[in-house]
Design a protein around this motif. Structure first.
Motif, short mmCIF file in Angstrom:
data_model
loop_
_atom_site.label_atom_id
_atom_site.label_comp_id
_atom_site.label_asym_id
_atom_site.label_seq_id
_atom_site.Cartn_x
_atom_site.Cartn_y
_atom_site.Cartn_z
N CYS A 186 -1.61 2.65 -1.90
CA CYS A 186 -2.73 1.86 -1.39
C CYS A 186 -3.69 1.42 -2.46
O CYS A 186 -4.74 0.88 -2.20
N GLY A 187 -3.34 1.66 -3.73
CA GLY A 187 -4.17 1.13 -4.81
C GLY A 187 -5.54 1.78 -4.84
O GLY A 187 -5.78 2.85 -4.30
N ASN A 188 -6.46 1.12 -5.52
CA ASN A 188 -7.84 1.58 -5.59
C ASN A 188 -8.57 1.04 -4.39
O ASN A 188 -8.70 -0.15 -4.22
N ASN A 189 -9.09 1.89 -3.54
CA ASN A 189 -9.69 1.45 -2.28
C ASN A 189 -11.20 1.37 -2.35
O ASN A 189 -11.88 1.38 -1.34
N THR A 192 -6.04 -5.00 0.72
CA THR A 192 -5.82 -3.57 0.55
C THR A 192 -6.97 -2.86 -0.14
O THR A 192 -6.88 -1.68 -0.46
N ALA A 208 -4.38 -7.98 -2.75
CA ALA A 208 -5.33 -7.07 -3.43
C ALA A 208 -6.63 -6.96 -2.65
O ALA A 208 -7.19 -5.87 -2.49
N GLN A 228 -8.32 -3.33 -3.16
CA GLN A 228 -8.31 -3.17 -4.61
C GLN A 228 -9.55 -3.84 -5.20
O GLN A 228 -10.24 -4.59 -4.54
N ASP A 229 -9.81 -3.55 -6.47
CA ASP A 229 -11.04 -4.04 -7.10
C ASP A 229 -10.97 -5.54 -7.37
O ASP A 229 -10.32 -5.98 -8.33
N GLY A 268 -13.21 -1.03 -0.05
CA GLY A 268 -12.29 -1.62 0.89
C GLY A 268 -12.84 -1.75 2.28
O GLY A 268 -12.43 -2.64 3.03
N GLY A 322 0.82 -1.21 0.00
CA GLY A 322 0.00 0.00 0.00
C GLY A 322 0.84 1.25 0.00
O GLY A 322 0.55 2.23 -0.68
#
Length: 450
Positions: free
Chosen positions: A23-26, A107, A104, A109-110, A29, A18
């Motif tokens: 942190c990517g796409n949240n 964190t 993924a 993510q999608d 989440g 992250g």
């Protein structure tokens, strides 16, 4: 069973990932499955739809290369369902790839749907809260659609995913090489008989039998799935006589017979076992139905021989009570944190009941009774039907009545035993020490798991 160590490792990696990736796409989440189940799932999907102007966007993670069926499945769905669009994300089904998927989801993510390939991985994800309980959806009866074998995927009596394929494991055989050696295609054989085949088929410095490391321990699981991973007194059964026989036999093939690659050579060279079989270099390959996605590809894997199929051999002499790995597979779960669970469920039903037909070209036949099996089989063989021994193929996929098992041993046990038997195959530990170490470590695991 608790898996605190594993979760701690994932959490640590997730924090690092992250930090490096922002942190990517949240999206989604912080969402979690509700006690009310279906109501919240439906309203979440609706909310997602409204937020994106009427179109729900899903992501499905799986281990099959997109070109081997998944992309065509996604394209077919997207053409028919403009209100729910889905994207396929490929992860490699190995330790690194599974860690990527788990990270993924942790964190945020999608990930709306994901494919599990072992019950061990599924159990981890259920315990971590990644897989939604599908009992919240009442309009599809998994047991009725998929048959009795589906129950092998239940965890604590519930489905946290849907098994979608008929999963066949077999030994692929170079039929031309068998004919030249005067050998028949087996319908029922033992490990000792397979070892003799390997000797007779071996030519020069080549090998007679090859396999990836993933199915190495299948003979052990075939025994212990029936006899139990623990004894009546609750202690480890990894010192079962047939576990010893498997270790001795495979080691003998590596070092005495020289009919299968030594483990060290296979690991260091990252040996392309499918390519070696399809090129005609090695005449027997222990694998599953996914072989067909390569064997149908004459551009990358040209071959001039016919492929026949035999059941995976058994360790014991008596066929009574023998089990083989297989049954149903490709267990697709819905992420419990997805905001679009209802939309994901709509896609999953469509996929299981026939939408997955393009996957058959890669050897994945649909399990649902409502899928068109004849069309799937035609898709699986494509225009290469004459390059297969169809009688033996039909036998291993449809007619072999040997009871099947889904590998359910906890990942920790799989890891500890592979760490020990690898030492044996690499020559750094003798047989007795290997068995003693497996039993000792398994017993420690069992104590901690109480």
């Amino acid at each position: 069973m608790r898996k605190k160590g594993w979760l701690a490792s994932i959490a640590s990696l997730a924090l690092v990932t992250g930090a490096l990736a922002g942190c990517g796409n949240n999206n989604g989440g912080n969402a979690s499955p509700s006690a009310s189940g279906k109501t919240e799932a439906s309203s979440s999907a609706s909310a997602g739809s409204k937020a994106s102007g009427g179109t729900v966007k899903l992501k499905m993670w799986g281990g099959v290369p997109p070109e081997a069926g998944p992309q065509e499945v996604m394209d077919n769905w997207n053409k028919e369902h403009p209100d729910i669009q889905i994207e396929y994300v490929r992860y490699v089904n190995d330790d690194e790839g599974n860690l990527k998927l788990d990270t993924a989801m942790m964190t945020g993510q999608d990930v709306d749907l994901f494919v599990n390939y072992t019950l061990s991985q599924t159990a981890k994800r259920v315990e971590s809260g990644f897989a939604a309980d599908l009992s919240q959806f009442t309009d599809y009866n998994i047991d009725e659609k998929m048959g009795a074998d589906a129950a092998g995927w239940k965890i604590d009596g519930k489905y946290y995913g849907m098994p979608t394929t008929k999963s066949s494991y077999f030994v692929a055989l170079n039929k031309d090489a068998l004919d030249a050696a005067g050998l028949t295609v087996p319908k029922d054989w033992t490990w000792d008989e397979m070892r003799e085949y390997a000797k007779k088929l071996k030519k020069g410095d080549g090998y007679g039998f090859i396999q990836n490391t993933e199915p190495y321990a299948d003979p052990v699981d075939a025994v212990l799935s029936k006899d139990g991973y623990t004894k009546a007194d609750g202690t480890s059964n990894l010192d079962h006589p047939l576990v010893r026989k498997w270790l001795e036999s495979l080691n003998g093939m590596m070092k005495d017979d020289k009919t299968t690659p030594p483990l060290g050579e296979q690991l260091t060279s990252k040996m392309p076992v499918e390519q070696m079989f399809l090129s005609g270099e090695v005449p027997m390959l222990n694998i599953g139905a996914w072989l067909l996605r390569s064997s149908n590809n004459f551009t990358d894997y040209p071959r001039d021989f016919k492929i026949a199929f035999a059941p995976v051999p058994r360790l014991q002499d008596d066929a009574e009570g023998f089990m083989t790995r297989g049954g149903l597979g490709d267990y697709i779960s819905i992420n419990a944190r997805s905001k679009n669970q209802a939309a994901a469920w709509t896609f999953l039903k469509w996929y299981a009941d026939g939408g997955m037909a393009p996957m058959a070209a890669g050897g994945r036949l649909p399990a649902s009774k409502d899928a068109d099996q004849d069309a799937a089989l035609a898709s699986m063989l494509g225009d290469k039907a004459e390059t297969y021994d169809k009688d033996s193929l039909m036998y291993v996929i449809f007619d072999n009545k040997t009871p099947t098992f889904v590998r359910s041993v906890p990942q920790e046990v799989m890891d500890l035993r592979s760490q020990e038997y690898e030492k044996y195959f690499l020559g750094s530990q003798n047989l007795d020490a290997t068995i003693a170490a497996m039993v000792s470590r398994h017993n420690e695991f069992l104590k901690k798991s109480k």
